[in-house]
Each structure stands twice: as C-alpha cells, then as structure tokens.
Motif scaffolding. Sequence first.
Motif, PDB file in Angstrom:
ATOM      1  N   PHE A 171     -19.433  19.553  20.200  1.00  0.00           N
ATOM      2  CA  PHE A 171     -20.403  20.415  20.444  1.00  0.00           C
ATOM      3  C   PHE A 171     -22.044  19.641  20.091  1.00  0.00           C
ATOM      4  O   PHE A 171     -22.787  19.796  20.988  1.00  0.00           O
ATOM      5  CB  PHE A 171     -20.523  21.709  19.616  1.00  0.00           C
ATOM      6  N   HIS A 172     -22.094  19.466  18.870  1.00  0.00           N
ATOM      7  CA  HIS A 172     -23.590  18.835  18.701  1.00  0.00           C
ATOM      8  C   HIS A 172     -23.595  17.352  19.102  1.00  0.00           C
ATOM      9  O   HIS A 172     -24.830  16.802  19.454  1.00  0.00           O
ATOM     10  CB  HIS A 172     -23.944  18.831  17.160  1.00  0.00           C
ATOM     11  N   ILE A 173     -22.529  16.534  18.545  1.00  0.00           N
ATOM     12  CA  ILE A 173     -23.087  15.017  18.686  1.00  0.00           C
ATOM     13  C   ILE A 173     -22.481  14.582  20.078  1.00  0.00           C
ATOM     14  O   ILE A 173     -22.759  13.329  20.555  1.00  0.00           O
ATOM     15  CB  ILE A 173     -22.027  14.400  17.667  1.00  0.00           C
ATOM     16  N   HIS A 174     -21.808  15.457  21.068  1.00  0.00           N
ATOM     17  CA  HIS A 174     -21.651  15.201  22.429  1.00  0.00           C
ATOM     18  C   HIS A 174     -20.660  13.879  22.426  1.00  0.00           C
ATOM     19  O   HIS A 174     -20.733  12.987  23.679  1.00  0.00           O
ATOM     20  CB  HIS A 174     -22.750  15.103  23.079  1.00  0.00           C
ATOM     21  N   LEU A 175     -19.759  13.667  21.463  1.00  0.00           N
ATOM     22  CA  LEU A 175     -18.716  12.423  21.827  1.00  0.00           C
ATOM     23  C   LEU A 175     -17.208  13.128  22.042  1.00  0.00           C
ATOM     24  O   LEU A 175     -17.124  14.072  21.566  1.00  0.00           O
ATOM     25  CB  LEU A 175     -18.901  11.704  20.350  1.00  0.00           C
ATOM     26  N   ARG A 176     -16.783  12.252  22.699  1.00  0.00           N
ATOM     27  CA  ARG A 176     -15.487  12.696  23.045  1.00  0.00           C
ATOM     28  C   ARG A 176     -14.356  11.839  22.467  1.00  0.00           C
ATOM     29  O   ARG A 176     -14.733  10.810  21.686  1.00  0.00           O
ATOM     30  CB  ARG A 176     -15.240  12.251  24.499  1.00  0.00           C
ATOM     31  N   PRO A 177     -13.188  12.387  21.995  1.00  0.00           N
ATOM     32  CA  PRO A 177     -12.153  11.660  21.027  1.00  0.00           C
ATOM     33  C   PRO A 177     -11.770  10.254  21.162  1.00  0.00           C
ATOM     34  O   PRO A 177     -11.925   9.602  20.483  1.00  0.00           O
ATOM     35  CB  PRO A 177     -10.905  12.446  21.384  1.00  0.00           C
ATOM     36  N   GLU A 178     -12.099   9.837  22.540  1.00  0.00           N
ATOM     37  CA  GLU A 178     -11.762   8.405  23.008  1.00  0.00           C
ATOM     38  C   GLU A 178     -13.012   7.445  22.622  1.00  0.00           C
ATOM     39  O   GLU A 178     -12.871   6.311  22.774  1.00  0.00           O
ATOM     40  CB  GLU A 178     -11.313   8.363  24.453  1.00  0.00           C
ATOM     41  N   GLN A 179     -14.141   8.243  22.300  1.00  0.00           N
ATOM     42  CA  GLN A 179     -15.047   7.222  21.918  1.00  0.00           C
ATOM     43  C   GLN A 179     -15.285   7.044  20.569  1.00  0.00           C
ATOM     44  O   GLN A 179     -16.095   6.267  20.012  1.00  0.00           O
ATOM     45  CB  GLN A 179     -16.599   7.905  22.663  1.00  0.00           C
ATOM     46  N   LEU A 180     -14.571   7.789  19.699  1.00  0.00           N
ATOM     47  CA  LEU A 180     -14.636   7.434  18.375  1.00  0.00           C
ATOM     48  C   LEU A 180     -13.981   6.307  17.685  1.00  0.00           C
ATOM     49  O   LEU A 180     -13.100   5.799  18.278  1.00  0.00           O
ATOM     50  CB  LEU A 180     -13.596   8.590  17.429  1.00  0.00           C
ATOM     51  N   ARG A 181     -14.806   5.780  16.936  1.00  0.00           N
ATOM     52  CA  ARG A 181     -14.255   4.139  16.257  1.00  0.00           C
ATOM     53  C   ARG A 181     -13.944   4.425  14.744  1.00  0.00           C
ATOM     54  O   ARG A 181     -14.485   5.488  14.035  1.00  0.00           O
ATOM     55  CB  ARG A 181     -15.266   3.324  16.150  1.00  0.00           C
ATOM     56  N   ASP A 182     -13.092   3.636  14.250  1.00  0.00           N
ATOM     57  CA  ASP A 182     -12.766   4.062  12.925  1.00  0.00           C
ATOM     58  C   ASP A 182     -13.816   3.487  11.767  1.00  0.00           C
ATOM     59  O   ASP A 182     -13.790   4.051  10.714  1.00  0.00           O
ATOM     60  CB  ASP A 182     -11.580   3.129  12.376  1.00  0.00           C
ATOM     61  N   ASN A 183     -14.599   2.537  12.120  1.00  0.00           N
ATOM     62  CA  ASN A 183     -15.576   2.022  11.368  1.00  0.00           C
ATOM     63  C   ASN A 183     -17.068   2.488  11.882  1.00  0.00           C
ATOM     64  O   ASN A 183     -17.185   2.335  13.043  1.00  0.00           O
ATOM     65  CB  ASN A 183     -15.556   0.505  11.188  1.00  0.00           C
ATOM     66  N   ILE A 184     -17.776   3.203  11.091  1.00  0.00           N
ATOM     67  CA  ILE A 184     -18.958   3.808  11.367  1.00  0.00           C
ATOM     68  C   ILE A 184     -20.008   3.736  10.735  1.00  0.00           C
ATOM     69  O   ILE A 184     -19.979   3.900   9.265  1.00  0.00           O
ATOM     70  CB  ILE A 184     -18.765   5.363  11.820  1.00  0.00           C
ATOM     71  N   ILE A 185     -21.336   3.307  11.332  1.00  0.00           N
ATOM     72  CA  ILE A 185     -22.667   3.272  10.487  1.00  0.00           C
ATOM     73  C   ILE A 185     -23.267   4.523  10.860  1.00  0.00           C
ATOM     74  O   ILE A 185     -23.407   4.867  11.803  1.00  0.00           O
ATOM     75  CB  ILE A 185     -23.375   2.067  11.011  1.00  0.00           C
ATOM     76  N   PHE A 186     -23.559   5.052   9.623  1.00  0.00           N
ATOM     77  CA  PHE A 186     -24.533   6.334   9.546  1.00  0.00           C
ATOM     78  C   PHE A 186     -25.931   5.935   9.505  1.00  0.00           C
ATOM     79  O   PHE A 186     -26.365   5.132   8.570  1.00  0.00           O
ATOM     80  CB  PHE A 186     -24.333   7.253   8.449  1.00  0.00           C
ATOM     81  N   VAL A 187     -26.827   6.444  10.160  1.00  0.00           N
ATOM     82  CA  VAL A 187     -28.552   6.072   9.915  1.00  0.00           C
ATOM     83  C   VAL A 187     -29.122   7.391  10.172  1.00  0.00           C
ATOM     84  O   VAL A 187     -28.505   8.235  10.969  1.00  0.00           O
ATOM     85  CB  VAL A 187     -29.050   5.035  10.697  1.00  0.00           C
ATOM     86  N   GLY A 188     -30.452   7.729   9.640  1.00  0.00           N
ATOM     87  CA  GLY A 188     -30.976   8.985   9.695  1.00  0.00           C
ATOM     88  C   GLY A 188     -31.790   8.944  10.948  1.00  0.00           C
ATOM     89  O   GLY A 188     -31.539   9.899  11.759  1.00  0.00           O
ATOM     90  N   ASP A 189     -32.549   7.802  11.294  1.00  0.00           N
ATOM     91  CA  ASP A 189     -33.336   7.684  12.341  1.00  0.00           C
ATOM     92  C   ASP A 189     -32.544   7.691  13.681  1.00  0.00           C
ATOM     93  O   ASP A 189     -32.117   6.402  13.747  1.00  0.00           O
ATOM     94  CB  ASP A 189     -34.471   6.879  12.126  1.00  0.00           C
ATOM     95  N   PRO A 190     -32.808   8.342  14.690  1.00  0.00           N
ATOM     96  CA  PRO A 190     -32.260   7.890  16.083  1.00  0.00           C
ATOM     97  C   PRO A 190     -32.538   6.767  16.699  1.00  0.00           C
ATOM     98  O   PRO A 190     -31.846   6.165  17.110  1.00  0.00           O
ATOM     99  CB  PRO A 190     -32.665   9.353  17.071  1.00  0.00           C
ATOM    100  N   GLY A 191     -33.863   6.381  16.479  1.00  0.00           N
ATOM    101  CA  GLY A 191     -34.336   5.052  16.861  1.00  0.00           C
ATOM    102  C   GLY A 191     -33.754   3.840  16.108  1.00  0.00           C
ATOM    103  O   GLY A 191     -33.554   2.793  16.808  1.00  0.00           O
ATOM    104  N   ARG A 192     -33.207   4.216  14.973  1.00  0.00           N
ATOM    105  CA  ARG A 192     -32.724   2.994  14.181  1.00  0.00           C
ATOM    106  C   ARG A 192     -30.965   2.687  14.772  1.00  0.00           C
ATOM    107  O   ARG A 192     -30.673   1.473  14.432  1.00  0.00           O
ATOM    108  CB  ARG A 192     -32.489   3.365  12.647  1.00  0.00           C
ATOM    109  N   VAL A 193     -30.526   3.723  15.657  1.00  0.00           N
ATOM    110  CA  VAL A 193     -29.337   3.387  16.286  1.00  0.00           C
ATOM    111  C   VAL A 193     -29.413   1.904  17.029  1.00  0.00           C
ATOM    112  O   VAL A 193     -28.577   1.011  17.062  1.00  0.00           O
ATOM    113  CB  VAL A 193     -28.884   4.509  16.925  1.00  0.00           C
ATOM    114  N   ASP A 194     -30.647   2.067  17.696  1.00  0.00           N
ATOM    115  CA  ASP A 194     -30.951   0.836  18.741  1.00  0.00           C
ATOM    116  C   ASP A 194     -30.973  -0.386  17.756  1.00  0.00           C
ATOM    117  O   ASP A 194     -30.332  -1.309  18.192  1.00  0.00           O
ATOM    118  CB  ASP A 194     -32.301   0.953  19.578  1.00  0.00           C
ATOM    119  N   MET A 195     -31.486  -0.581  16.594  1.00  0.00           N
ATOM    120  CA  MET A 195     -31.638  -1.454  15.872  1.00  0.00           C
ATOM    121  C   MET A 195     -30.184  -1.959  15.257  1.00  0.00           C
ATOM    122  O   MET A 195     -29.848  -3.251  15.461  1.00  0.00           O
ATOM    123  CB  MET A 195     -32.439  -1.212  14.630  1.00  0.00           C
ATOM    124  N   VAL A 196     -29.511  -1.141  14.962  1.00  0.00           N
ATOM    125  CA  VAL A 196     -28.195  -1.382  14.769  1.00  0.00           C
ATOM    126  C   VAL A 196     -27.402  -2.006  15.942  1.00  0.00           C
ATOM    127  O   VAL A 196     -26.623  -3.111  15.650  1.00  0.00           O
ATOM    128  CB  VAL A 196     -27.303  -0.306  14.126  1.00  0.00           C
TER     129      VAL A 196
END
Length: 295
Positions: free
Chosen positions: A21-46
Amino acid sequence: MDTQRIIPASELIINDDGSAFHIHLRPEQLRDNIIFVGDPGRVDMVASHFDSIDYDVQSREFHAIGGTYHGKPVMCISHGIGPDNIEIVVTELDALANIDFKTRKVKEEHRTLNIVRVGTSGSIQTDLHLGDFVIAEKGIGFDGILNFYADRDKVCDLAFEREFKAHTGWDSSWASPYVVNADEKLMQAIGRDDMHRGFTIAAVGFYAPQGRQVRLALKDPNLNAKIESFRYDGRPVTNFEMESACLQGMARLLGHRAMTVCCIIAARRESKANTDYKPRVNELIRTVLDRFAEF
C-alpha cells in the motif's frame, strides 16, 4: 506464526497493481539486502554507486531503487523521518517477503531480510566528533511503538530499560522506552575500526524529545543531562537519532537482521553542527555498500 489465517484486506492493503500500500513495491522487486535512508533524495546518492538499476519507484516519502552492486542484488528505500514510518516500511517489506499476496496467508518458509540504515545523528559525548561513524549497538526508543506488539519483552534489554528509567526519573506520561540490540552478524560485517559502537537514543521528535528548546518550554529541562550521565555496564549513551530502535525491534520481532550506522553531524554538548555533511555521508554509504556486498 499462523500460516492458515487469511489476512483481511483492511489489515494488509494491497494496491490494484499488486504492490504494498504505502511503498508501492511488488514482491518480485524485493531484494534480500536493503539500505534504509531517511531522505528520499539520498536514495539517488546510494543508487549512483550501483552497477545497474532495475527499477525506480516513488510514493510519498517512500522512494525505492533496486539494482546490483558488485554484481549482487541490492535495493535502497527511504523511510522519511521518524519511527512511525519505520514501522510502515518494515511491515510492508516483511509482507512482500513472507506473505502470499494472492492467498493472503503467511508463507510456510520464512525469508530473512538484511537491513542497514545509514543516517545522520547528533553526539552527546565529547569523545565523538563531527564526521565520526557510530553504530547503534543498542537503540533506545522513546516512541513506544514496540510496546503495542506482543512479545516485545523477548527482543528488548529489560535491565537497561529499568536502570535508564530509574536514573532519568522517567515521566509516567511519556511512552515507556524500549531498548533493542542491533543484529550482531550485521555489526561484525559492517562495523570495523573506522566505526564506533554506541548506545543510541531514537527520539520520537527532533525538538523537545531531543532537548531542543525553541519557543515552547521543556517538561524536563534536565533530561539531556541525566541521559549524558547515565551508564550501563560502564558505558554511556552516545548519540541521538530517530529510527534505530523501531527498526531493530520490528526486525527482531519479524525475524530479520537490522542495524543502524550514522554519521555525526552535530556535537550537542559543544553546540556545533556541520551543514556540509553530504560528502562524508556519501563516504559512509560507499563503505556500507562495499561491506554489505561481502555479507
């Protein structure tokens, strides 16, 4: 875990495209190794460090990019500010991993996720300096979210909680703090001589809950001084941020591995702050990715 219960649509909302509902990801898009960041813009940096990118999905403050790093699948997702958002993201990622979205039943075989949150933080001890990296070996949650879940005592350091509340004279009108360790295997993989291990306050807000006074008076102006003087097994509380305890607590309850490592960008006792912290955070991201790829 009851694998026969059908989870109602009102309790696990699935979008029409089959995404959470919130994150709009489908099961096939999930990865086992995940980096969390607070800032949506920081995702592009990663993601700028990824070898390749498979998807880029954004909804509200939740921004996710999946790809590969050193040939291994990885994803980064933003959670916004605060522990309430952490509860949403961890719950929905776990649903992608461990609930069949077609039958709405828990899968019989559990899938374990590895989550490393990379954040920023303010130190409350003088031996931590601007630019230092600190792992939240223990996350101390002021938000009370974990208290709504059964079995919270099984994943918490109850002795720490008792001593902390007694030392600070914890106000009964506040949510009772909970204390959760980071995953030891992840800490060993990510944390080396260039990272401190600390006891980290995960505050429920940025201002009064962290002892900042702007226009409104603090209910306990001495709380930070009490926190600074507290010792558990001879060790002090080291820093403030807002998400480590909820992340580590939700992950442990759900059977996942999680930890938080932050770059110090404010020295609270010295009244110093570094607003040009992005290069140092980028260095931390690259370090975590390198070590994550070896995990």
